[in-house]
Design a protein around this motif. Structure first.
Motif, short mmCIF file in Angstrom:
data_model
loop_
_atom_site.label_atom_id
_atom_site.label_comp_id
_atom_site.label_asym_id
_atom_site.label_seq_id
_atom_site.Cartn_x
_atom_site.Cartn_y
_atom_site.Cartn_z
N ALA A 71 0.86 -1.18 0.00
CA ALA A 71 0.00 0.00 0.00
C ALA A 71 0.90 1.23 0.00
O ALA A 71 1.95 1.25 0.64
CB ALA A 71 -0.92 0.01 1.22
N TYR A 72 0.46 2.25 -0.72
CA TYR A 72 1.24 3.47 -0.86
C TYR A 72 0.49 4.62 -0.19
O TYR A 72 -0.71 4.78 -0.40
CB TYR A 72 1.43 3.81 -2.34
N VAL A 73 1.21 5.40 0.60
CA VAL A 73 0.63 6.55 1.27
C VAL A 73 1.10 7.82 0.54
O VAL A 73 2.29 7.99 0.28
CB VAL A 73 1.06 6.61 2.76
N PHE A 74 0.13 8.68 0.21
CA PHE A 74 0.41 9.95 -0.45
C PHE A 74 -0.02 11.09 0.46
O PHE A 74 -1.01 10.96 1.20
CB PHE A 74 -0.36 10.05 -1.77
N MET A 75 0.72 12.20 0.43
CA MET A 75 0.39 13.37 1.23
C MET A 75 0.16 14.56 0.30
O MET A 75 0.92 14.77 -0.66
CB MET A 75 1.50 13.70 2.21
N ARG A 76 -0.87 15.34 0.62
CA ARG A 76 -1.19 16.54 -0.16
C ARG A 76 -0.53 17.75 0.47
O ARG A 76 -0.55 17.96 1.67
CB ARG A 76 -2.70 16.77 -0.20
N SER A 77 0.05 18.58 -0.38
CA SER A 77 0.58 19.87 0.03
C SER A 77 0.15 20.84 -1.06
O SER A 77 0.63 20.77 -2.20
CB SER A 77 2.10 19.83 0.15
N GLY A 78 -0.81 21.71 -0.73
CA GLY A 78 -1.39 22.58 -1.74
C GLY A 78 -2.14 21.73 -2.75
O GLY A 78 -2.97 20.93 -2.41
N GLY A 79 -1.80 21.86 -4.02
CA GLY A 79 -2.44 21.06 -5.06
C GLY A 79 -1.64 19.86 -5.49
O GLY A 79 -1.99 19.17 -6.44
N SER A 80 -0.53 19.58 -4.79
CA SER A 80 0.34 18.46 -5.15
C SER A 80 0.17 17.30 -4.19
O SER A 80 -0.04 17.49 -2.99
CB SER A 80 1.81 18.90 -5.13
N TRP A 81 0.30 16.09 -4.71
CA TRP A 81 0.26 14.87 -3.92
C TRP A 81 1.58 14.15 -4.12
O TRP A 81 2.00 13.90 -5.25
CB TRP A 81 -0.90 13.98 -4.34
N THR A 82 2.26 13.81 -3.02
CA THR A 82 3.57 13.18 -3.07
C THR A 82 3.54 11.85 -2.34
O THR A 82 2.99 11.76 -1.24
CB THR A 82 4.62 14.10 -2.40
N GLU A 83 4.15 10.84 -2.95
CA GLU A 83 4.25 9.54 -2.29
C GLU A 83 5.14 9.67 -1.06
O GLU A 83 6.26 10.15 -1.14
CB GLU A 83 4.84 8.52 -3.26
N GLN A 84 4.61 9.27 0.10
CA GLN A 84 5.34 9.38 1.36
C GLN A 84 5.91 8.05 1.85
O GLN A 84 6.94 8.03 2.50
CB GLN A 84 4.41 9.93 2.45
N ALA A 85 5.21 6.95 1.58
CA ALA A 85 5.65 5.66 2.10
C ALA A 85 5.05 4.53 1.29
O ALA A 85 3.98 4.67 0.70
CB ALA A 85 5.24 5.51 3.56
#
Length: 173
Positions: free
Chosen positions: A125-139
């Motif tokens: 499973a992949y965790v993504f985090m939103r910052s503003g309008g961007s989503w980045t893979e975190q783990a």
């Protein structure tokens, strides 16, 4: 076979958003991905939290055959607009990233239950985090006792907690 194709086209290629007004649920939009194809299975999994929704397409072929993807939609006024398409940083054929999805606040989790990093069909499973309008893979999460267990057949997230289901875990056998 023909029946399967009709099912795919009718139920999997779009996602329908509804809203509750005066005790009635009303359709507000029938959404599709900007690049969806019939065999992507867009809408196989869906989740919503506030103004954000996530939609899985586990058979999307962008990275490789059936590598999968997930789409984030954001509500703007009365419309839902595609914000971003998510894929795994290490996408591989038949991972089926997007087979399960969940979203809560600034975090989204996407299951790839045929990912085989810890053995064939071990899952992740992949965790993504939103910052503003961007989503980045975190783990990238995998089971500590990974085996052929389809880890991430189901996923959920709430605040700082995530829970991930494994379809064929035989710990208690």
């Amino acid at each position: 076979m023909k029946k399967k194709v009709l099912f795919t086209l009718a139920l999997i290629v779009s996602t329908v958003f509804f809203t509750l007004k005066a005790q009635n649920w009303n359709e507000i939009i029938n959404a599709t991905a900007s690049d969806t194809a019939a065999d992507d299975w867009f809408g196989y999994s869906v989740a919503i939290d506030g103004d954000y929704a996530i939609v899985g397409a586990p058979y999307n072929d962008d990275a490789s055959l059936n590598s999968g993807s997930a789409y984030i939609f954001v509500r703007s006024g009365g419309s839902w607009i595609e914000q971003v398409k998510l894929t795994a940083s290490d996408a591989a054929a038949n991972d089926q990233f997007g087979r399960s999805v969940a979203i809560d606040g600034d975090y989204a989790i996407v299951g790839a239950y045929y990912n085989d990093d810890n053995g064939s069909g071990s899952g992740s499973a992949y965790v993504f985090m939103r910052s503003g309008g961007s989503w980045t893979e975190q783990a990238k999460l995998t089971a500590s006792d990974a085996a052929v267990n389809m880890f991430s057949v189901s996923v959920a997230i709430d605040g700082d907690y995530a829970i991930i289901g494994a379809l064929i875990n035989d710990d208690s056998w």
